[in-house]
Write an enzyme that holds these catalytic residues in place. Sequence first.
Site, PDB file in Angstrom:
ATOM      1  CB  SER A   1      -0.967   0.012   1.186  1.00 20.29           C
ATOM      2  OG  SER A   1      -0.272  -0.174   2.400  1.00 20.29           O
TER       3      SER A   1
ATOM      4  CG  HIS B   1      -1.391   4.276   3.661  1.00 19.41           C
ATOM      5  ND1 HIS B   1      -2.689   4.031   4.039  1.00 19.41           N
ATOM      6  CD2 HIS B   1      -0.884   3.069   3.299  1.00 19.41           C
ATOM      7  CE1 HIS B   1      -2.956   2.745   3.903  1.00 19.41           C
ATOM      8  NE2 HIS B   1      -1.867   2.140   3.461  1.00 19.41           N
TER       9      HIS B   1
END
Length: 492
Positions: free
Chosen positions: A268, A322
């Site tokens: 991610s 992230h």
Amino acid sequence: MAFGFPPKHKEIFQLDNIDKEHYLLFAIETAKQLNWDVSFINESGFVAYTNFSMVSWSEEVNITIEEKSVTIKSACTSIQIFDWGKNKKNINLFVSKFEEVKNTMSQEDINSKLIELWQKNPRTENNALSKPPSTSKNKLTGFFSVFKPTKDYFVTPILLLTTISIFLIMVLSGVNFFAPSGESLLNWGANFKPMTLDGQWWRLFTAIFLHIGIFHLLMNMYALVYIGLLLEPYLGKTRFIGAYLLTGIASSIASLWYHDITISAGASGAIFGLYGVFLALLTTNLLDKSVKKAFMTSILVFVGYNIVNGLKPDSGIDNAAHIGGLLSGFIIGYAFVPSLKNFESKKLKLSTITALTVITLLSSILVYKILPNDIGKYEKEIQQFVSMEAKALEVFNLPDDTSEEQYIDEFTKHGIYYWNENIKLLDSFKELDLPAHIRTRNLILREYCELRIKSYEFVCKSIEEDTDAYEIAIDDCNKKMEKIISTLTNLQ
């Protein structure tokens, strides 16, 4: 309701008595009256984007005109699985409005607009930036086509297959399919500050290809395919894989910097890095304004939603990775602009990627070197506590024929001595930057050591004075220690 990747709806109509040129004109006017943004016009059709609203995340409508038929396809531009009927509704609106436009335009309007249409030169460049984002998405003909490398969609399926293969090998080796244990993830190379900073720097890279269960894998791979379909045709193979790996490492460093004892794994961070690259390009004049308008809002909503969702307590989302990936991707995206403007220059492309690689690696090494590894140091030194505890408890294994003098000597010189050494060790941890729950555990351990010392002293007095008067005190110490052991077990 359409389902797919991306969700789309397609219909084919016959041209009947309308030639291609007139159909193109009527179709463009129809899209404009529907307030769609029209772009990528040529003699075979065009691409239009619907407006972003509460019921639409901006769909991409492709009009492809052939000799005797026209194909109208509406597809979602956002990362979603269902369209809830939006794409079919777009085509129905277009068909209805088309008939109205065709029947109301005068011949004079038709002639003037045809002249205006062809005065504006259609796009003929072969540059990847001149292609609509649907270029590679249109080549997905089914589920298995997602895994097939093509000209403009080459690196993404390789990353997809590699990551899935690693997960399958993990499962076949015994790792839990749904919820891998922390130990399993660490054995396979997850990012964990105490271990990563203890010379195992390669975890910054290997963690990108590991996933914490099948659902984590599926969500990340869906997001990877989506952004890969959009971005890889624009960047090309080398820039795309460079951006993926560099932002992946940057996200691992961000996670390392922010988390002390969190096991981090997953693609991610690198995927958010690709979103950062795309967002950077959307703020430049490299892409068509209709593309920027269609994709900017939907991507910002996706990114914003995931980051806000990651702020929830116990969400299990590594927001540091992230954000680290997103910011590094944004920087890399701007760094790519000069080479994208001169798309055919291999020298400029390679020099840009080389410079970004050097900068990313040097920055990562710097952060890696300056980050304190207090947790790692604590984990190593706490093993001394366990070792000295074992030595202190050896007094209970003395043979039955041990004399009273030897008992007292062993309890004093070994038992009490090692418990005092453990107290000194625990006190030395006050200088380390440790999480609150570890500090709390250390205080409880100190209390446990003090109770052990009291208990040993009472045993020595009992032997010296040859009395049972200290039995109650010893029993009280033992009960308190049992309670402490229970508390420590619950803290783990």
